[in-house]
Design an enzyme around this catalytic site. Structure first.
Site, PDB file in Angstrom:
ATOM      1  N   TYR A  41       0.855  -1.205   0.000  1.00 24.31           N
ATOM      2  CA  TYR A  41       0.000   0.000   0.000  1.00 24.31           C
ATOM      3  C   TYR A  41       0.885   1.247   0.000  1.00 24.31           C
ATOM      4  O   TYR A  41       1.120   1.855   1.047  1.00 24.31           O
ATOM      5  CB  TYR A  41      -0.915   0.003   1.229  1.00 24.31           C
ATOM      6  CG  TYR A  41      -1.721  -1.271   1.404  1.00 24.31           C
ATOM      7  CD1 TYR A  41      -2.891  -1.492   0.675  1.00 24.31           C
ATOM      8  CD2 TYR A  41      -1.303  -2.255   2.300  1.00 24.31           C
ATOM      9  CE1 TYR A  41      -3.624  -2.663   0.832  1.00 24.31           C
ATOM     10  CE2 TYR A  41      -2.036  -3.424   2.469  1.00 24.31           C
ATOM     11  CZ  TYR A  41      -3.189  -3.622   1.732  1.00 24.31           C
ATOM     12  OH  TYR A  41      -3.913  -4.786   1.897  1.00 24.31           O
ATOM     13  N   GLN A 120     -14.178   5.688   3.220  1.00 26.33           N
ATOM     14  CA  GLN A 120     -13.992   4.624   4.203  1.00 26.33           C
ATOM     15  C   GLN A 120     -14.667   5.044   5.513  1.00 26.33           C
ATOM     16  O   GLN A 120     -15.132   6.180   5.632  1.00 26.33           O
ATOM     17  CB  GLN A 120     -12.498   4.329   4.409  1.00 26.33           C
ATOM     18  CG  GLN A 120     -11.913   3.459   3.310  1.00 26.33           C
ATOM     19  CD  GLN A 120     -10.473   3.050   3.562  1.00 26.33           C
ATOM     20  OE1 GLN A 120      -9.662   3.825   4.069  1.00 26.33           O
ATOM     21  NE2 GLN A 120     -10.136   1.828   3.184  1.00 26.33           N
ATOM     22  N   GLY A 179     -14.094  -0.800   4.620  1.00 23.55           N
ATOM     23  CA  GLY A 179     -12.784  -1.034   5.211  1.00 23.55           C
ATOM     24  C   GLY A 179     -12.469  -2.504   5.370  1.00 23.55           C
ATOM     25  O   GLY A 179     -11.311  -2.885   5.401  1.00 23.55           O
ATOM     26  N   ASP A 181     -12.764  -5.257   3.328  1.00 25.07           N
ATOM     27  CA  ASP A 181     -13.054  -5.399   1.911  1.00 25.07           C
ATOM     28  C   ASP A 181     -13.670  -6.736   1.511  1.00 25.07           C
ATOM     29  O   ASP A 181     -14.612  -6.781   0.728  1.00 25.07           O
ATOM     30  CB  ASP A 181     -11.764  -5.236   1.098  1.00 25.07           C
ATOM     31  CG  ASP A 181     -11.020  -3.956   1.436  1.00 25.07           C
ATOM     32  OD1 ASP A 181     -11.520  -3.165   2.233  1.00 25.07           O
ATOM     33  OD2 ASP A 181      -9.916  -3.773   0.895  1.00 25.07           O
ATOM     34  N   TYR A 372      -7.883 -12.833   3.720  1.00 29.43           N
ATOM     35  CA  TYR A 372      -8.190 -11.435   3.978  1.00 29.43           C
ATOM     36  C   TYR A 372      -9.634 -11.201   4.433  1.00 29.43           C
ATOM     37  O   TYR A 372     -10.577 -11.383   3.671  1.00 29.43           O
ATOM     38  CB  TYR A 372      -7.934 -10.734   2.641  1.00 29.43           C
ATOM     39  CG  TYR A 372      -7.757  -9.249   2.601  1.00 29.43           C
ATOM     40  CD1 TYR A 372      -6.711  -8.628   3.267  1.00 29.43           C
ATOM     41  CD2 TYR A 372      -8.603  -8.474   1.812  1.00 29.43           C
ATOM     42  CE1 TYR A 372      -6.531  -7.260   3.153  1.00 29.43           C
ATOM     43  CE2 TYR A 372      -8.425  -7.112   1.691  1.00 29.43           C
ATOM     44  CZ  TYR A 372      -7.390  -6.510   2.364  1.00 29.43           C
ATOM     45  OH  TYR A 372      -7.206  -5.160   2.250  1.00 29.43           O
ATOM     46  N   TRP A 373      -9.808 -10.793   5.686  1.00 28.42           N
ATOM     47  CA  TRP A 373     -11.081 -10.406   6.288  1.00 28.42           C
ATOM     48  C   TRP A 373     -12.092 -11.551   6.441  1.00 28.42           C
ATOM     49  O   TRP A 373     -13.204 -11.319   6.893  1.00 28.42           O
ATOM     50  CB  TRP A 373     -11.750  -9.249   5.521  1.00 28.42           C
ATOM     51  CG  TRP A 373     -11.021  -7.955   5.621  1.00 28.42           C
ATOM     52  CD1 TRP A 373     -10.411  -7.278   4.614  1.00 28.42           C
ATOM     53  CD2 TRP A 373     -10.814  -7.159   6.796  1.00 28.42           C
ATOM     54  NE1 TRP A 373      -9.832  -6.125   5.074  1.00 28.42           N
ATOM     55  CE2 TRP A 373     -10.066  -6.030   6.425  1.00 28.42           C
ATOM     56  CE3 TRP A 373     -11.186  -7.306   8.135  1.00 28.42           C
ATOM     57  CZ2 TRP A 373      -9.686  -5.038   7.323  1.00 28.42           C
ATOM     58  CZ3 TRP A 373     -10.808  -6.326   9.040  1.00 28.42           C
ATOM     59  CH2 TRP A 373     -10.059  -5.200   8.625  1.00 28.42           C
ATOM     60  N   GLU A 416       0.107  -6.886   8.970  1.00 28.58           N
ATOM     61  CA  GLU A 416      -1.178  -6.327   8.554  1.00 28.58           C
ATOM     62  C   GLU A 416      -2.328  -7.031   9.274  1.00 28.58           C
ATOM     63  O   GLU A 416      -3.255  -6.388   9.763  1.00 28.58           O
ATOM     64  CB  GLU A 416      -1.328  -6.489   7.047  1.00 28.58           C
ATOM     65  CG  GLU A 416      -2.590  -5.909   6.459  1.00 28.58           C
ATOM     66  CD  GLU A 416      -2.684  -6.130   4.952  1.00 28.58           C
ATOM     67  OE1 GLU A 416      -3.685  -5.684   4.367  1.00 28.58           O
ATOM     68  OE2 GLU A 416      -1.767  -6.745   4.362  1.00 28.58           O
TER      69      GLU A 416
END
Length: 445
Positions: A41, A120, A179, A181, A372-373, A416
């Protein structure tokens, strides 16, 4: 007889964790803002900058205020704060989707800087208030006076332009705006978005070049992400008639909890800058009331996103449902229900936590501990819940969550996100909001 193994390496001290966090933030500082990470990022992200300011104020207060000032310099004339502000010094193709894809310059009201057209969660007013409260000075008061009208404009944008459902809640037009995603919460509304995975052949994804593809959204997910952005971009990022034309419209518990918490923060900022706190308190009360009315399910005892395309609550039980606990005026019934949900086997919150708090129900069949998430533990969600627990008189559970957060970084560094069983670091290393929120957690027991 073989010699017995000696003791393992000592856990890092709080002082060592603090030094690691400061070094991470210093390494990610980019002249007037902090990048989330140097690899994955490389630009400025909106809610990242808010979380970063919360921690920076403990060690670099001048940078904390510059972080927020730089972000809000890219605010659109309608009040939206873009979720990405692009660094023009970076080469084309350094991130996908980059500025050429968003083409913000063609939209009415866009700033001179190249940005995205999405937003966001509005955690910025809370960050500004905490930064001032933790290091009050005439300089911080001046910074609040400069930021206050911009923070008010951000709230107005979300409560006026994005109230698609007409009930006083903000609607997100893309999963990225939440946020979180790739949450399972978006699977159903995303499945209704027409997309062809073949379109991704025209693009080069940046994320899978720096992280394991098995941990990231799929190409079909990305094809839908691109299709949603294209629909919004091609309409000039306008918010009129979203209900009639836009393919993804959802009221998110996290976004709206942040919206209400921002009004509470603005009510505290207002006396510092010579404004009236009353309207902020009134708006906060209305947002909390609408959140409970629209997104709380008494059957499941938790909050769920509402898909405005179907006018139904999305059944997935994710950490999004815990986030309304950050609202200081959340009614006692909902506070008790959210705490019960957090302490259930789905999330495992306790005064002594064996495993980190996951981002998704760990008992669900679609729980993925690496993706991720869709299961991993995230420092920012932990931090928001930690604040909510402290504000609602659960210091025992807050202490357990705090120790779990410290254990994540002690085990794996400032990653992260983290494996929700082993605490192994996932995603980008040297991640800024993990470092920043670690500093904040270390500062308060």
């Amino acid at each position: 007889m073989a010699a017995s193994a000696g003791p393992g390496p000592a856990a890092p001290t709080h002082a060592e964790l603090r030094r690691l966090a400061v070094a991470t933030l210093d390494g990610n500082w980019e002249h007037d803002h902090t990048v989330p990470s140097r690899t994955l990022y490389p630009h400025q992200w909106s809610w990242d900058s808010a979380f970063i300011a919360v921690g920076l104020v403990h060690v670099r207060p001048d940078r904390a205020w510059r972080e927020l000032r730089t972000l809000f310099a890219a605010q659109w004339t309608d009040g939206r704060v873009p979720h990405i502000v692009f660094n023009p010094a970076l080469r084309v193709g350094s991130y996908f989707p980059g500025p050429e894809f968003w083409n913000s310059a063609a939209a009415d009201g866009a700033p001179a800087a190249a940005t995205s057209g999405l937003v966001q969660p509005p955690v910025h007013a809370l960050a500004a208030w905490l930064a001032h409260r933790r290091a009050p000075s005439e300089e911080s008061a001046r910074a609040l006076r400069r930021l206050y009208p911009r923070l008010v404009a951000q709230q107005r944008y979300l409560t006026v332009h994005r109230d698609v459902g007409g009930a006083g809640l903000a609607c997100i037009v893309h999963p990225w705006e939440s946020g979180v995603d790739n949450s399972p919460a978006w699977d159903a509304p995303m499945a209704a978005v027409p997309a062809d995975v073949a379109v991704m052949r025209a693009y080069r994804r940046h994320d899978t070049a720096h992280a394991d593809a098995a941990h990231r959204p799929t190409d079909l997910d990305y094809a839908r992400y691109v299709a949603i952005v294209a629909a919004y971009r091609d309409a000039g990022y306008r918010d009129d008639d979203l209900a009639g034309r836009h393919p993804f419209l959802v009221e998110c518990p996290l976004v709206n909890a942040a919206l209400g918490a921002a009004e509470h923060a603005l009510a505290r900022i207002a006396p510092v800058v010579g404004a009236d706190p009353g309207p902020h308190r009134d708006r906060a009360a209305r947002i909390t009331e609408a959140l409970v009315e629209r997104l709380y399910d008494p059957v499941t005892g938790t909050f769920h996103p509402r898909d405005l395309r179907t006018d139904r609550l999305i059944p997935a039980r994710t950490a999004l449902g815990l986030m309304p606990l950050i609202l200081p005026d959340l009614p006692a019934r909902q506070v008790a229900a959210v705490v019960t949900e957090a302490c259930s086997a789905r999330f495992g919150l306790s005064a002594r936590m064996d495993r980190p708090l996951p981002s998704h129900d760990r008992t669900a069949p679609d729980f993925e501990p690496l993706r991720y998430w869709r299961g991993p533990s995230w420092m920012n969600l932990n931090w928001l819940l930690w604040r909510g627990l402290r504000g609602h008189g659960r210091p025992d559970l807050a202490a357990g969550l705090r120790q779990s957060m410290l254990d994540l970084v002690a085990t794996a560094g400032c990653h992260e996100y983290f494996h929700p069983d082993t605490r192994a670091g996932l995603g980008s290393p040297a991640f800024s909001w993990t470092a920043s929120l670690l500093l904040d957690v270390l500062a308060e027991s």
